[in-house]
Each structure stands twice: as C-alpha cells, then as structure tokens.
Design a protein around this motif. Structure first.
Motif, PDB file in Angstrom:
ATOM      1  N   LYS A 103       0.822  -1.206   0.000  1.00 41.62           N
ATOM      2  CA  LYS A 103       0.000   0.000   0.000  1.00 41.62           C
ATOM      3  C   LYS A 103       0.859   1.261   0.000  1.00 41.62           C
ATOM      4  N   ASN A 104       2.049   1.159  -0.600  1.00 39.42           N
ATOM      5  CA  ASN A 104       2.940   2.315  -0.637  1.00 39.42           C
ATOM      6  C   ASN A 104       2.354   3.454  -1.464  1.00 39.42           C
ATOM      7  N   ASN A 105       1.574   3.110  -2.503  1.00 41.05           N
ATOM      8  CA  ASN A 105       0.951   4.133  -3.345  1.00 41.05           C
ATOM      9  C   ASN A 105      -0.552   3.888  -3.357  1.00 41.05           C
ATOM     10  N   ALA A 106      -1.218   4.398  -2.330  1.00 40.49           N
ATOM     11  CA  ALA A 106      -2.642   4.122  -2.159  1.00 40.49           C
ATOM     12  C   ALA A 106      -3.485   4.692  -3.289  1.00 40.49           C
ATOM     13  N   ASP A 107      -3.013   5.761  -3.955  1.00 43.23           N
ATOM     14  CA  ASP A 107      -3.781   6.362  -5.043  1.00 43.23           C
ATOM     15  C   ASP A 107      -3.939   5.406  -6.217  1.00 43.23           C
ATOM     16  N   ASN A 108      -3.078   4.412  -6.319  1.00 37.28           N
ATOM     17  CA  ASN A 108      -3.136   3.457  -7.427  1.00 37.28           C
ATOM     18  C   ASN A 108      -3.664   2.092  -7.002  1.00 37.28           C
ATOM     19  N   LEU A 109      -4.181   1.985  -5.788  1.00 39.06           N
ATOM     20  CA  LEU A 109      -4.698   0.716  -5.278  1.00 39.06           C
ATOM     21  C   LEU A 109      -6.210   0.786  -5.169  1.00 39.06           C
ATOM     22  N   ILE A 110      -6.882  -0.206  -5.728  1.00 44.35           N
ATOM     23  CA  ILE A 110      -8.335  -0.347  -5.590  1.00 44.35           C
ATOM     24  C   ILE A 110      -8.624  -1.701  -4.966  1.00 44.35           C
ATOM     25  N   ILE A 111      -9.227  -1.690  -3.781  1.00 47.00           N
ATOM     26  CA  ILE A 111      -9.680  -2.923  -3.148  1.00 47.00           C
ATOM     27  C   ILE A 111     -11.056  -3.242  -3.712  1.00 47.00           C
ATOM     28  N   LEU A 112     -11.211  -4.426  -4.287  1.00 45.58           N
ATOM     29  CA  LEU A 112     -12.459  -4.767  -4.973  1.00 45.58           C
ATOM     30  C   LEU A 112     -12.936  -6.157  -4.564  1.00 45.58           C
TER      31      LEU A 112
END
Length: 285
Positions: A103-112
């Motif tokens: 989760k170092n770059n949360a802006d590029n992570l989508i939990i789905l």
C-alpha cells in the motif's frame, strides 16, 4: 507487487438457485450464508455460500408466482470465470480484500470485492474503460462523473482515485448497488462516491463532466438519445459487440460529438471515448 493470502476467500463455494418469477421476500429475509439475488427479466438467481435448498423451497412455497427451476453448485472461480487475485491494469493494482498487497501508493490501489457480481477488472471492456478514463483525466478537468451500470463500482472507484471529487454510481440491480457500496466503503471513498439503485436513463440528465457506461446496447441506445448525453464534456461507452457498436456509431454520426479514440478487442468488444461539441466550445463541420 506484494502478493500474499490475507484471509480465506468468503465465496469458496456457491450454491445457486434458479427461480421462475421475481424474488421479493421482503427486508426480513436475511438467512445465514445468503449473499443475495439477481434478476434477469422474469427469472431470479439466489446465491448462498452453503447448501440451502430446503430454505429456498419453503420460501418459494409461501411466495406467490415463484417456482424453483434448477440449482447449481460451483466454485467461486468457476462462477467468475477467472481466478480472483490481484492484478495490474494500467496505473492501478486491483486486489480482492482477502489478499495483502503493498500500500505504498494508495492512489493506485483499488480494493475490490466483486461478490457474485461480474466486474473484477479482467474483462476487455473494463480494461479499455480504465484506459479511456486515464485519457479523459489527462485531457481535461473532471470534477464530476456518472458511472451508469456500475456493477461492482470499479470504474467509479477508478474515477475517484484519479481525483474526481463527485461520482454518482448507479445500477438497476440491487445486488450490484450493494456490492458497489461495499467497495466504496472498503476504499474509504464515501466522501466522493454516491451509489444508488435505479434505471440508468433516469440519471443521464444529471450535471456531470463525464459519463461512463459499460452497459447493454438496449440501454445505451436510449442514453445517447438524451439531451443529458450532449451536455457532458467527455463520454466513455463500452460493453458493445461489433454490430451493436456499428449502430451506436451510426447514431452518434448525427450528433454534435467527436469520437476521440476507439478500442476493438479481437473484433468482438468495442469501446468509444469521445467529447461533445456543445461543451468543448467547437462546432462540428
């Protein structure tokens, strides 16, 4: 990408009951292991994570207009058609909540968590829509967006992750709307995304800079005939097979719009990204 199982997939096995008629048991129907129901015309599909035939039969008996036609047992991956694991699509890492990812770059992570709704990000049209979203946000300022036929909410989540402060995500199916809302909550984006259940056509006239619709042709042909369609800076239309795409393109040829880019996946699935001349200030020749 870090990839490690975090917890057990809650949908290891699915027990699906196919009914004739619309399943409307009331708000009190919340049995254990029940995921939800999906309607297709005059038929309903009930989803459970444990065998529940006796419960379904007794419920069908007390409700008018229902008949149990068939039942199926399959694994979750069989239902989805793919393994639901973290994947990289464009700038985004899309991960189910039962995996741990960096989760170092949360802006590029989508939990789905797709549940039993289709739309985990693997379909060609979803990938094309994500690419089209990236183009839209690079070309113009998007302060509001509509995601009509949101399904799991993935495209609405992506728009919010790209910086859109106001996103309305709508789906006609209650199970899809509930699934999308769960994903909005999982990503802590409730301040940016509002999920509603309803007919896509009822929301097309809402003011927004962008409309995204990965939806059936029968719905889309009506959407592009509305005045609201022409009042969007940008549009993304997808979920179209070849003959359907040709008809949509033909209808748009008579409108003050420009198709900026199109995607053709193996001659089967088609996606359009475009702009309206009414909002970009230019006139069509």
């Amino acid at each position: 990408m870090e990839l490690a199982p975090l917890e057990a997939n809650p949908y290891q096995d699915l027990y699906i009951y196919y009914l004739s008629g619309r399943f409307r048991p009331g708000r009190g129907f919340q049995p254990e292991h029940y995921i939800g129901s999906w309607e297709e015309g005059e038929f309903s599909f009930l989803f459970f994570t444990r065998p529940s035939r006796t419960l379904v039969e007794s419920t069908v008996d007390r409700l008018a207009g229902l008949e149990l036609l068939d039942h199926h047992h399959m694994t979750y991956d069989q239902w989805q058609g793919v393994d639901i694991v973290p994947c990289r699509i464009g700038r985004f890492t899309i991960s189910p909540p039962w995996f741990a990812v960096g989760k170092n770059n949360a802006d590029n992570l989508i939990i789905l968590d797709p549940g039993v709704v289709f739309g985990a990000g693997t379909h060609p049209t979803t990938r094309d829509c994500l690419e089209a979203l990236q183009l839209a946000f690079e070309e113009t300022t998007i302060r509001s967006a509509l995601d009509l036929g949101t399904g799991t909410g993935l495209l609405a989540l992506a728009a919010a992750r790209m910086g859109c402060p106001k996103v309305l995500a709508a789906d006609l199916t209650l199970l899809a709307a509930r699934t999308a809302q769960r994903n909005v909550t999982l990503n802590s984006l409730s301040d940016r995304i509002l999920v509603v259940q309803g007919d896509a056509e009822k929301f097309m006239d809402f003011t927004s800079d962008l409309v995204v619709s990965n939806i059936h042709y029968e719905v889309m042909k009506n959407l592009i005939g509305t005045s609201g369609f022409l009042n969007k800076k940008r549009f993304i239309l997808s979920g179209l097979m070849r003959s359907e795409a040709a008809r949509i393109e033909s209808k748009m040829a008579g409108l003050p719009v420009e198709i900026i880019h199109r995607w053709d996946q193996d001659g089967i699935w088609h996606t359009f990204y475009g702009a309206s001349y009414l909002t970009c200030g230019d006139k069509k020749d």
